[in-house]
Design a protein around this motif. Structure first.
Motif, PDB file in Angstrom:
ATOM      1  N   VAL A 223       0.819  -1.217   0.000  1.00 42.76           N
ATOM      2  CA  VAL A 223       0.000   0.000   0.000  1.00 42.76           C
ATOM      3  C   VAL A 223       0.851   1.264   0.000  1.00 42.76           C
ATOM      4  N   GLY A 224       2.184   1.112   0.011  1.00 44.50           N
ATOM      5  CA  GLY A 224       3.060   2.262  -0.099  1.00 44.50           C
ATOM      6  C   GLY A 224       3.340   3.003   1.181  1.00 44.50           C
ATOM      7  N   VAL A 225       3.221   2.338   2.331  1.00 47.86           N
ATOM      8  CA  VAL A 225       3.558   2.996   3.597  1.00 47.86           C
ATOM      9  C   VAL A 225       5.058   3.262   3.627  1.00 47.86           C
ATOM     10  N   ASP A 226       5.441   4.474   3.941  1.00 49.02           N
ATOM     11  CA  ASP A 226       6.857   4.829   3.990  1.00 49.02           C
ATOM     12  C   ASP A 226       7.562   4.081   5.123  1.00 49.02           C
ATOM     13  N   LEU A 252       1.302   2.152  16.700  1.00 48.58           N
ATOM     14  CA  LEU A 252       2.171   3.166  16.103  1.00 48.58           C
ATOM     15  C   LEU A 252       2.215   3.041  14.580  1.00 48.58           C
ATOM     16  N   THR A 253       2.253   1.804  14.081  1.00 50.41           N
ATOM     17  CA  THR A 253       2.246   1.596  12.625  1.00 50.41           C
ATOM     18  C   THR A 253       0.949   2.114  12.011  1.00 50.41           C
ATOM     19  N   THR A 254      -0.163   1.834  12.674  1.00 51.24           N
ATOM     20  CA  THR A 254      -1.461   2.304  12.180  1.00 51.24           C
ATOM     21  C   THR A 254      -1.559   3.827  12.223  1.00 51.24           C
ATOM     22  N   LEU A 255      -1.063   4.433  13.302  1.00 52.06           N
ATOM     23  CA  LEU A 255      -1.100   5.889  13.436  1.00 52.06           C
ATOM     24  C   LEU A 255      -0.287   6.559  12.334  1.00 52.06           C
ATOM     25  N   PHE A 256       0.888   6.016  12.049  1.00 49.53           N
ATOM     26  CA  PHE A 256       1.707   6.589  10.991  1.00 49.53           C
ATOM     27  C   PHE A 256       1.021   6.457   9.628  1.00 49.53           C
ATOM     28  N   THR A 257       0.378   5.305   9.397  1.00 52.06           N
ATOM     29  CA  THR A 257      -0.357   5.110   8.139  1.00 52.06           C
ATOM     30  C   THR A 257      -1.488   6.129   8.009  1.00 52.06           C
ATOM     31  N   LEU A 258      -2.191   6.391   9.112  1.00 50.49           N
ATOM     32  CA  LEU A 258      -3.253   7.387   9.111  1.00 50.49           C
ATOM     33  C   LEU A 258      -2.713   8.763   8.739  1.00 50.49           C
ATOM     34  N   ILE A 259      -1.575   9.138   9.342  1.00 51.29           N
ATOM     35  CA  ILE A 259      -0.993  10.451   9.065  1.00 51.29           C
ATOM     36  C   ILE A 259      -0.541  10.555   7.613  1.00 51.29           C
ATOM     37  N   GLN A 260       0.068   9.493   7.097  1.00 49.19           N
ATOM     38  CA  GLN A 260       0.591   9.542   5.739  1.00 49.19           C
ATOM     39  C   GLN A 260      -0.511   9.659   4.687  1.00 49.19           C
ATOM     40  N   PHE A 261      -1.608   8.902   4.875  1.00 50.83           N
ATOM     41  CA  PHE A 261      -2.631   8.832   3.829  1.00 50.83           C
ATOM     42  C   PHE A 261      -3.862   9.685   4.113  1.00 50.83           C
ATOM     43  N   ASN A 264      -7.552   9.898   3.285  1.00 49.56           N
ATOM     44  CA  ASN A 264      -7.983   8.556   2.877  1.00 49.56           C
ATOM     45  C   ASN A 264      -7.779   7.592   4.043  1.00 49.56           C
ATOM     46  N   PHE A 265      -8.741   6.708   4.247  1.00 47.89           N
ATOM     47  CA  PHE A 265      -8.693   5.863   5.440  1.00 47.89           C
ATOM     48  C   PHE A 265      -8.587   4.365   5.140  1.00 47.89           C
ATOM     49  N   TRP A 266      -8.779   3.964   3.879  1.00 50.34           N
ATOM     50  CA  TRP A 266      -8.808   2.527   3.637  1.00 50.34           C
ATOM     51  C   TRP A 266      -7.443   1.880   3.881  1.00 50.34           C
ATOM     52  N   GLN A 267      -6.347   2.599   3.621  1.00 51.38           N
ATOM     53  CA  GLN A 267      -5.017   2.059   3.912  1.00 51.38           C
ATOM     54  C   GLN A 267      -4.824   1.848   5.409  1.00 51.38           C
ATOM     55  N   THR A 268      -5.379   2.775   6.193  1.00 52.57           N
ATOM     56  CA  THR A 268      -5.255   2.667   7.647  1.00 52.57           C
ATOM     57  C   THR A 268      -5.986   1.440   8.167  1.00 52.57           C
ATOM     58  N   PHE A 269      -7.216   1.219   7.693  1.00 55.16           N
ATOM     59  CA  PHE A 269      -7.977   0.036   8.117  1.00 55.16           C
ATOM     60  C   PHE A 269      -7.296  -1.250   7.650  1.00 55.16           C
ATOM     61  N   TYR A 270      -6.734  -1.210   6.458  1.00 57.29           N
ATOM     62  CA  TYR A 270      -6.027  -2.372   5.912  1.00 57.29           C
ATOM     63  C   TYR A 270      -4.846  -2.748   6.810  1.00 57.29           C
ATOM     64  N   VAL A 271      -4.026  -1.758   7.158  1.00 61.50           N
ATOM     65  CA  VAL A 271      -2.860  -2.012   8.001  1.00 61.50           C
ATOM     66  C   VAL A 271      -3.279  -2.445   9.400  1.00 61.50           C
ATOM     67  N   LEU A 272      -4.280  -1.768   9.966  1.00 60.83           N
ATOM     68  CA  LEU A 272      -4.746  -2.090  11.311  1.00 60.83           C
ATOM     69  C   LEU A 272      -5.251  -3.523  11.393  1.00 60.83           C
ATOM     70  N   ILE A 273      -6.102  -3.919  10.453  1.00 59.66           N
ATOM     71  CA  ILE A 273      -6.718  -5.248  10.498  1.00 59.66           C
ATOM     72  C   ILE A 273      -5.676  -6.342  10.284  1.00 59.66           C
ATOM     73  N   LEU A 274      -4.842  -6.200   9.251  1.00 66.49           N
ATOM     74  CA  LEU A 274      -3.897  -7.263   8.928  1.00 66.49           C
ATOM     75  C   LEU A 274      -2.778  -7.391   9.961  1.00 66.49           C
ATOM     76  N   THR A 275      -2.254  -6.271  10.448  1.00 60.24           N
ATOM     77  CA  THR A 275      -1.207  -6.371  11.475  1.00 60.24           C
ATOM     78  C   THR A 275      -1.762  -6.939  12.781  1.00 60.24           C
ATOM     79  N   THR A 276      -3.003  -6.606  13.090  1.00 58.36           N
ATOM     80  CA  THR A 276      -3.630  -7.183  14.285  1.00 58.36           C
ATOM     81  C   THR A 276      -3.806  -8.693  14.129  1.00 58.36           C
TER      82      THR A 276
END
Length: 370
Positions: A223-226, A252-261, A264-276
């Protein structure tokens, strides 16, 4: 009978004060005790590798020890390189994220009726509104101090580990000379079990943490998270801290994804759900099945241990908490008057009591053979 009960009470009181004195000593001598403890755990974890190099490949014990030490140094250099590269990259790209921070912060300022000065930068507004300048400065000094202290202690830890591994070659002969008959067998058993359980825990935890880090990296990369490597490495390190480490790394990973994107929120939910899912699956299903019933530590004891060792040795203490509790439990299982403590530390009293019975039967067999 009364004299025996009186002696037990005296012994209990003295043990309590001795334990309190030990804790105070560990706290105020952490400059020495922390590197020494880490070196002992590293020596226990690498002892089987040195032993195999010596027995299977017929390498001299000192040469096998030096090979293992070189491999440890290479691993440390790789880890420090990853950390240094990631930190420098974040610092270079900080202006890029300040705009994101500003947008999000303005949104919350409007909702919470917080004053925002458009003539000032994001960090100036944040410090002025929330008064966190002192907190950030203290946190920065604390982190930098811990890093500098860690780097300074690495050479001491490596030196301790090398010489301790060399000493462990003649460990059995020293135990035989120090203890006789029943006590000799018991001490050897405690040492062997401590080393085997420590190696087992560290190896399993390392593999599970490595798998967690790799999977997190593979999750955030598409998803292109830095700084994908940094988040994978961060998950790997934090996974050594039971439960809370995984929660913190996911958050922290989810928070950074939220700030970066944002917005847009779908990347944040994607990272949150899969990492959990990854952390829950590996931490709560895969790891317990691999460890089986051999670890057997109460979750409450782990929580207390994390808090306790964090108070003594800081962040490194939280990583060392579980191995230290495992070692304490093994010692208590093999010393009769410490059995109540082993039951307290254990997860299931019935299983701990079975270990007591096995130990007593083995001791009787050894006494008969003598």
């Amino acid at each position: 009978m009364k004299l025996e009960q009186y002696n037990k009470h005296i012994f209990t009181i003295l043990s309590f004060f001795a334990f309190a004195l030990l804790i105070v000593t560990l706290k105020f001598t952490s400059v020495v005790t922390l590197p020494l403890t880490v070196a002992i755990l590293i020596s226990c974890a690498t002892f089987p590798a040195v032993k195999k190099l010596n027995s299977k490949l017929k390498l001299p014990w000192i040469l096998a020890t030096l090979i293992v030490a070189v491999l440890i140094v290479i691993l440390i250099i790789i880890l420090l390189t990853i950390i240094g590269t990631s930190v420098s990259t974040i610092v270079n790209q900080l202006p890029k994220y300040e705009e994101k921070f500003t947008t999000i912060y303005q949104f919350f300022c409007e909702k919470l009726n917080i004053n925002y000065d458009t003539d000032q930068s994001f960090f100036q507004n944040l410090w002025g509104s929330l008064r966190v300048r002192d907190f950030l400065q203290k946190a920065a000094f604390s982190v930098s101090g811990n890093v500098i202290s860690l780097i300074r202690n690495l050479s001491i830890i490596l030196l301790f580990s090398v010489f301790l591994l060399i000493e462990m070659k003649n460990g059995r002969e020293k135990v035989n000379a120090m203890f006789k008959n029943h006590y000799q067998n018991r001490v050897v058993k405690i040492l062997n079990k401590t080393i085997s359980e420590t190696v087992r825990y560290i190896s399993i935890k390392f593999l599970i943490s490595l798998a967690t880090g790799v999977l997190v990296y593979l999750i955030v990369l598409p998803v292109g998270v830095d700084f994908a490597v940094l988040w994978g490495f961060f998950s790997f390190i934090m996974n050594f801290i039971p439960t809370f480490g995984s929660i913190f790394s996911v958050g922290l990973t989810t928070l950074f994804t939220l700030i970066q994107f944002y917005p847009n929120f779908w990347q944040t939910f994607y990272v949150l759900i899969l990492t959990t899912i990854v952390n829950l699956t590996l931490g709560n299903i895969v790891e317990p099945k691999i460890e089986g019933k051999n670890l057997g530590i109460s979750p409450f004891v782990i929580l207390v241990g994390l808090t306790f060792f964090n108070w003594i040795w800081g962040f490194v203490g939280m990583i060392l908490a579980v191995p230290m509790i495992v070692i304490i439990k093994i010692i208590c299982e093999n010393v009769s008057f410490l059995h109540p403590i082993a039951i307290l530390l254990g997860n299931k009293p019935q299983e701990v009591e079975k270990e007591f019975v096995k130990d007593e039967e083995n001791d009787l067999e050894q006494e008969d053979s003598i």
